[in-house]
Design a protein around this motif. Structure first.
Motif, short mmCIF file in Angstrom:
data_model
loop_
_atom_site.label_atom_id
_atom_site.label_comp_id
_atom_site.label_asym_id
_atom_site.label_seq_id
_atom_site.Cartn_x
_atom_site.Cartn_y
_atom_site.Cartn_z
N LYS A 191 -1.81 -3.65 -23.45
CA LYS A 191 -2.31 -3.36 -22.13
C LYS A 191 -3.83 -3.22 -22.09
N ASN A 192 -4.48 -3.22 -23.24
CA ASN A 192 -5.92 -3.14 -23.27
C ASN A 192 -6.57 -4.34 -22.58
N TYR A 242 -5.75 -5.47 -19.80
CA TYR A 242 -5.65 -5.27 -18.36
C TYR A 242 -6.60 -4.19 -17.87
N SER A 243 -6.99 -4.34 -16.61
CA SER A 243 -7.78 -3.29 -15.97
C SER A 243 -6.85 -2.13 -15.64
N GLN A 244 -7.41 -1.01 -15.23
CA GLN A 244 -6.58 0.14 -14.87
C GLN A 244 -5.69 -0.18 -13.68
N LYS A 245 -6.23 -0.91 -12.72
CA LYS A 245 -5.44 -1.30 -11.54
C LYS A 245 -4.26 -2.17 -11.95
N GLU A 246 -4.51 -3.13 -12.84
CA GLU A 246 -3.43 -4.00 -13.30
C GLU A 246 -2.38 -3.23 -14.09
N THR A 247 -2.85 -2.29 -14.89
CA THR A 247 -1.93 -1.45 -15.67
C THR A 247 -1.03 -0.64 -14.75
N ASP A 248 -1.59 -0.11 -13.68
CA ASP A 248 -0.80 0.65 -12.71
C ASP A 248 0.24 -0.24 -12.04
N ASP A 259 -8.62 -15.37 -10.06
CA ASP A 259 -8.07 -14.14 -9.48
C ASP A 259 -6.55 -14.19 -9.42
#
Length: 255
Positions: A2-3, A5-11, A47
């Protein structure tokens, strides 16, 4: 993993994982950008969504060629007929037809595809539990039953907002190998998809503006150049063949 991914993507990924069993009971699943089922063409846009929710057979996107057949919701009788006939022709060529399930040209293209025994991919601007427009619920169900699929980047329960229609348009062109405009006014939402397609370096065509009536958008594209203008069936055949050859060549060079 998951590194990457951005925090938004992780959520987004965590939320999907938490709810996957509940949504699966509704016939809705999802795939992440790392999944083999995720559309290869969509992975190439800057995107791309980190995941896609889907109903039906999403694997057809990577198995066959895909052409977006789009146009205005408000269209002429000529535009409706051309849309239907185009969908039927692409079905005969074993090409998937992609669009946003909107009224007008989109709906007629999907109906023609199904009538020709082909597969459709409908991309929605809200959660897959909310078919828009409501009048196309039966058509959406038929798409799934006929080996097609419905796709959204939004989870179940997501209400539609105006900007999501434009965001949806980037996916229409993004997962397609080519984009074909049937009939569109210059200020119609169809032109958003055209702009995305240009930025994604997709092959684009439009029907000759005199073949339809509400066609200021078609005329603008013709005047700008750098697209194929479909004046008759031969030109349509040439466009489809070019899209299929181009994509085949690209796949061969990748491997």
């Amino acid at each position: 993993m998951k590194n990457m991914y951005s925090q938004k993507e992780t959520d987004i990924l965590n939320y999907a994982e938490m709810n996957k069993n509940k949504w699966k009971n509704m016939g809705i699943e999802y795939c992440t950008v790392e999944d083999e089922r995720y559309p290869n063409t969509l992975k190439k846009i800057t995107d791309r969504p980190v995941l896609l929710y889907y109903r039906g057979n999403i694997e057809i996107i990577n198995e066959y060629h895909n052409i977006a057949v789009i146009g205005s919701r408000k269209c002429s009788l000529k535009g409706r007929k051309i849309s239907y006939d185009t969908g039927k022709y692409l079905a005969e060529k074993n090409v998937n037809v992609v669009n946003g399930l909107a009224l007008g040209c989109d709906t007629e293209a999907l109906k023609g595809t199904i009538a020709g025994g082909g597969r459709c991919i409908g991309i929605l601007p809200a959660g897959l539990d909310d078919i828009l427009p409501k009048s196309n619920q039966k058509l959406a169900d038929e798409i799934v039953m006929k080996d097609g699929c419905l796709i959204s980047e939004y989870p179940v329960g997501t209400p539609v907002k105006k900007y999501q229609y434009v965001r949806r348009d980037r996916l229409q062109s993004g997962l397609s190998d080519g984009v074909l405009i049937v009939e569109a006014e210059e200020q119609s939402g169809t032109m958003h998809t055209v702009e995305f397609a240009q930025n994604q370096y997709k092959r684009i065509a439009c029907y000759y503006h005199k073949l339809v009536e509400l066609s200021s958008g078609n005329r603008k594209l013709e005047e700008a150049g750098q697209i194929s203008v479909i004046e008759d069936k031969k030109r349509l055949e040439e466009f489809v063949e070019a899209v299929m050859k181009e994509q085949t060549y690209e796949q061969l060079t990748l491997f």
